[in-house]
Write an enzyme that holds these catalytic residues in place. Structure first.
Site, PDB file in Angstrom:
ATOM      1  N   ASP A  96       0.961  -1.078  -0.084  1.00 58.68           N
ATOM      2  CA  ASP A  96       0.067   0.139  -0.078  1.00 58.68           C
ATOM      3  C   ASP A  96       1.009   1.057   0.055  1.00 58.68           C
ATOM      4  OD1 ASP A  96       0.598   0.919   2.762  1.00 58.68           O
ATOM      5  OD2 ASP A  96      -0.376  -0.812   3.368  1.00 58.68           O
ATOM      6  N   HIS A 111       8.686  -5.423  -1.538  1.00 57.14           N
ATOM      7  CA  HIS A 111       7.899  -6.298  -2.124  1.00 57.14           C
ATOM      8  C   HIS A 111       6.993  -5.827  -3.070  1.00 57.14           C
ATOM      9  CE1 HIS A 111       8.138  -9.073   1.524  1.00 57.14           C
ATOM     10  NE2 HIS A 111       9.131  -9.088   1.035  1.00 57.14           N
ATOM     11  N   CYS A 119       6.189  -5.173 -16.490  1.00 55.65           N
ATOM     12  CA  CYS A 119       5.941  -5.904 -17.617  1.00 55.65           C
ATOM     13  C   CYS A 119       6.800  -6.910 -17.657  1.00 55.65           C
ATOM     14  CB  CYS A 119       6.073  -4.957 -18.915  1.00 55.65           C
ATOM     15  SG  CYS A 119       6.145  -5.742 -20.478  1.00 55.65           S
ATOM     16  N   CYS A 138       1.870  -3.202 -22.189  1.00 62.37           N
ATOM     17  CA  CYS A 138       2.882  -2.058 -21.885  1.00 62.37           C
ATOM     18  C   CYS A 138       2.955  -0.840 -22.496  1.00 62.37           C
ATOM     19  CB  CYS A 138       4.127  -3.210 -21.877  1.00 62.37           C
ATOM     20  SG  CYS A 138       5.660  -2.292 -21.330  1.00 62.37           S
ATOM     21  N   SER A 179       5.588  -9.916  11.387  1.00 59.97           N
ATOM     22  CA  SER A 179       5.839 -11.468  11.996  1.00 59.97           C
ATOM     23  C   SER A 179       7.185 -11.877  11.880  1.00 59.97           C
ATOM     24  CB  SER A 179       4.656 -12.342  11.461  1.00 59.97           C
ATOM     25  OG  SER A 179       4.917 -12.596  10.110  1.00 59.97           O
ATOM     26  N   LEU A 204       2.148  -6.035  17.888  1.00 61.71           N
ATOM     27  CA  LEU A 204       1.001  -6.393  18.887  1.00 61.71           C
ATOM     28  C   LEU A 204       1.438  -7.539  19.898  1.00 61.71           C
ATOM     29  CD1 LEU A 204      -2.011  -5.738  18.734  1.00 61.71           C
ATOM     30  CD2 LEU A 204      -2.320  -7.620  17.373  1.00 61.71           C
TER      31      LEU A 204
END
Ligand code: OAD
Length: 237
Positions: A96, A111, A119, A138, A179, A204
């Site tokens: 995001d 990532h 492409c 593309c 994690s 958390l």
């Protein structure tokens, strides 16, 4: 422990930092990998088998990410970058754009990004904001080779050399909302620790990785601003 204001900081974030913005994590109860098979939607082989399924999965996530707003944790990290005199590099596993929308500038999306298409014919990356369907052409090579610009399992994350160089210089490594199960990101704490950085985790629940010298448990939108304020105060800001 007081960190010198000229010290370099590397921050690694994961899905947990965007959880309070309404975006699902992967491995928590009800997370994305509870309903979707990694092999189907997050591997090059899955894309080759069923590109429409993969495009739909990322179209859904792109739509959700567009609706989401940055939370106090994203804003606190943007403030840290702006205030801290030393280098601050934010490395995120998240696809995001909530860090950028909160004001962070020096950021590596290791990532990939939902707002980008890759492409597979010519390798070019292009900004992509709407749905991305299989067979899209593309803008660089005009071939129908676009796929989501997401680093799938079995592929090399982006800008690893830069990240390695920053970890080699860092005096403080902060891991937030991850994690610590996916490599190479999960190994950053080892690299930082080998280079004598202070290693801090905010999550958390503690991941119980003994390489973290400090572990702060709590929701990111509360725990991150608290930590950042304490860091700035201890350095005299
Ligand atoms: P995970 O879902 O594996 O881990 C999310 C972590 O965030 C967990 O440790 C949670 O306890 C924590 N968490 C949840 N809510 C939180 C909150 N409000 N505040 C703070 N922490 C919270 O997600 P990642 O570690 O980011 O890769 O996953 C790493 C990679 O695995 C992803 O980038 C993705 C995935 O497969 C690819 O798709 C290639």
């Amino acid at each position: 422990m007081t960190i010198s204001p000229n010290a370099s900081i590397v921050i690694l974030t994961g899905a947990g930092i965007s959880a309070e913005s309404g975006l699902a994590t992967f491995r928590d109860q009800g997370g994305l990998w509870a309903d979707h098979d990694i092999a189907d939607v997050a591997t090059p082989e899955g894309f080759a088998r069923n590109p429409d399924l993969v495009c739909d999965f990322y179209n859904m996530r792109r739509g959700e990410a567009k609706q989401a707003q940055p939370n106090a944790a994203h804003y606190a990290l943007a403030k840290l970058e702006k205030t801290w005199p030393g280098e601050v590099l934010l490395v995120t596993q998240n696809v995001d754009s909530l860090h950028e929308r909160a004001g962070s500038k020096k950021i590596i999306h290791m990532h990939g990004e939902l707002n980008s298409a890759l492409c597979f014919e010519c390798g070019s990356r292009q900004i992509w904001n709407g749905d991305l369907n299989h067979g899209e052409v593309c803008q660089n090579c005009s071939r129908p080779g676009l796929r989501p610009d997401i680093v799938w399992f079995g592929e090399m994350p982006y800008r690893m050399e830069e990240i390695g160089a920053a970890l080699a210089q860092a005096s403080l490594f902060i891991s937030i909302g991850t994690s610590g199960t996916v490599y190479p990101a999960a190994g950053f704490v080892t690299e930082a620790e080998m280079n004598d950085a202070r290693t801090v985790e905010i999550n958390l629940e503690s991941t119980r990785n003994p390489l973290f010298q400090e572990s702060h448990e709590g929701k990111a939108a509360t725990a991150v601003p608290t930590y950042v304020q304490a860091l700035l105060t201890s350095a005299g800001f």
